[in-house]
Design an enzyme around this catalytic site. Structure first.
Site, PDB file in Angstrom:
ATOM      1  N   CYS A   8       2.376 -26.527  13.071  1.00  0.00           N
ATOM      2  CA  CYS A   8       1.533 -25.334  13.244  1.00  0.00           C
ATOM      3  C   CYS A   8       1.777 -24.798  14.653  1.00  0.00           C
ATOM      4  CB  CYS A   8       0.059 -25.621  12.979  1.00  0.00           C
ATOM      5  SG  CYS A   8      -0.776 -26.678  14.184  1.00  0.00           S
ATOM      6  N   ARG A  14      -4.335 -27.543  12.488  1.00  0.00           N
ATOM      7  CA  ARG A  14      -3.827 -27.658  11.117  1.00  0.00           C
ATOM      8  C   ARG A  14      -2.781 -28.748  10.913  1.00  0.00           C
ATOM      9  NH1 ARG A  14      -2.077 -21.592  10.518  1.00  0.00           N
ATOM     10  NH2 ARG A  14      -1.621 -22.042  12.704  1.00  0.00           N
ATOM     11  N   ASP A 123      -5.656 -20.206  10.509  1.00  0.00           N
ATOM     12  CA  ASP A 123      -5.832 -21.049  11.690  1.00  0.00           C
ATOM     13  C   ASP A 123      -7.315 -21.137  12.048  1.00  0.00           C
ATOM     14  OD1 ASP A 123      -5.771 -22.324  14.151  1.00  0.00           O
ATOM     15  OD2 ASP A 123      -4.072 -21.142  14.898  1.00  0.00           O
TER      16      ASP A 123
END
Length: 155
Positions: A8, A14, A123
């Site tokens: 990420c 994440r 996100d």
């Protein structure tokens, strides 16, 4: 051994969530010895920082620890080492390609490309919704594991 790198932007929300969720799934199937699982960032912004408190809280809520994890950046060498480079969104995929060069061996995917509803994972650094992120990551990890088990014929 199947080597998977989750990616990420900062490697604090994440991708570590995906790393530890996937590791937990593999462990529950008694297949941990067949996998090497890691995560990294496309940016340098969070290098050395620990996992975001929202991710830690959500993982703890579902009984998964991410203790000791600190952010690292994806490297060109990772492309040679890992069988799968699994990005959380299209933007991460584009930046991963910038770091590793071209994807000659077709190793780079978005996590939810393996699901029945391919899409980006938002996100939670911006949305604040770690529950939604967890649900998307769980869906993607289950689909990815099923894909790998079928492809590799692992039991």
């Amino acid at each position: 051994m199947i080597k998977i790198m989750f990616v990420c932007h900062g490697n604090i929300c994440r991708s570590p969530m995906a790393e530890f969720v996937f590791r937990h799934m593999v462990k529950e199937k008694h297949l941990l010895d067949k996998f090497y699982i890691a995560s990294s960032a496309t940016s340098r912004e969070e290098i050395g920082n620990s996992v975001h408190y929202g991710t830690k809280r959500k993982l703890k809520e579902v009984g998964i620890s991410c203790d000791g994890k600190t952010a690292v950046q994806l490297t060109k060498k990772d492309y040679e080492i890992f069988d799968y480079i699994i990005c959380m969104e299209s933007y991460n995929l584009k930046n991963a390609l910038r770091i590793v060069g071209e994807d000659k061996e077709k190793k780079i995917f978005r996590l939810l490309d393996f699901s029945t509803r391919p899409r980006d994972i938002a996100d939670p650094w911006y949305t604040g919704n770690f529950d939604e992120t967890y649900n998307d990551i769980l869906e993607g990890c289950e689909a990815l594991l099923n894909y790998i088990l079928k492809k590799q014929m692992i039991e």
